[in-house]
Enzyme design. Sequence first.
Site, mmCIF file in Angstrom:
data_model
loop_
_atom_site.group_PDB
_atom_site.id
_atom_site.type_symbol
_atom_site.label_atom_id
_atom_site.label_comp_id
_atom_site.label_asym_id
_atom_site.label_seq_id
_atom_site.Cartn_x
_atom_site.Cartn_y
_atom_site.Cartn_z
ATOM 1 N N TYR A 150 0.839 -1.205 0.000
ATOM 2 C CA TYR A 150 0.000 0.000 0.000
ATOM 3 C C TYR A 150 0.871 1.251 0.000
ATOM 4 O O TYR A 150 0.636 2.192 -0.772
ATOM 5 C CB TYR A 150 -0.909 -0.017 1.224
ATOM 6 C CG TYR A 150 -1.802 1.205 1.356
ATOM 7 C CD1 TYR A 150 -3.027 1.277 0.696
ATOM 8 C CD2 TYR A 150 -1.418 2.291 2.147
ATOM 9 C CE1 TYR A 150 -3.849 2.383 0.824
ATOM 10 C CE2 TYR A 150 -2.226 3.404 2.281
ATOM 11 C CZ TYR A 150 -3.430 3.440 1.613
ATOM 12 O OH TYR A 150 -4.234 4.550 1.744
ATOM 13 N N LYS A 154 1.140 4.378 -2.835
ATOM 14 C CA LYS A 154 0.898 5.797 -2.576
ATOM 15 C C LYS A 154 2.123 6.644 -2.900
ATOM 16 O O LYS A 154 1.986 7.826 -3.265
ATOM 17 C CB LYS A 154 0.460 5.991 -1.127
ATOM 18 C CG LYS A 154 -0.933 5.398 -0.843
ATOM 19 C CD LYS A 154 -2.001 5.986 -1.753
ATOM 20 C CE LYS A 154 -3.395 5.503 -1.398
ATOM 21 N NZ LYS A 154 -4.439 6.112 -2.263
#
Length: 244
Positions: A150, A154
């Site tokens: 994750y 980002k």
Amino acid sequence: MDRLKGKTAVVTGGGSGIGLGAARRFVEEGAFVYLFGRRADVLEAAAKELGSSARAVPGSVTDLADLDRLYAAVKSERGGLDIVFANAGTGNFAALGAITPDQYEQTFDVNVKGVLFTVQKALPLMRAGGSIILTGSTTGTMGTPQFSIYSASKAAVRNFARSWAEDLRGTGIRVNVLSPGPTLTDLALEVVGKEAFEALGATTPLGRIGDPSETGAVAAFLASSDSSFMTGGEVFVDGGFAQV
């Protein structure tokens, strides 16, 4: 306020959480908002709450045909587009050594591919002076145990804004990243759990988790002409979590 009066916006992941918080604020400030997301029932409920200035379009950011259908509706009904909030995202915990190909593919499919094509397919409709907002995360700049996939997705989103600001030179279209910290959303509660998330919020300098309305207020700023000299940047709405 009516900073967004007459503007047309698309918000992906718009049925709940940060997306709905932003959509609500956009409508309050005069915009017409298209809510886009996978859960049709949630989207319809959100659109009903927001009233006549919102329209639900079910679909997935990972399905290019769904995105085409969304932007065909925008073009036929509104003629053009002023604001894109590429907010849809997903993630799950897995430490190095336990990460599966499926976890990697799902996260990057939504958080990177989805953001890319949400924005790219919107460009032909974007008016000069338009604003593109990408949802980043404090994890894009911090090391986070068991959350590397994750976090890496980002970090990719952050570089999209830097690179696309250069690609968009001369168009009058701006692109910035809005990076939340611990914020009360369905996804956060599902992935982290309420008790753990509240404990995380307590570690911020402000001593609490954030509310989607607070993130939505900053999204409205980035969507409006109040941020007209901002592009390629990142704004943190994190209670100081990644700042000190």
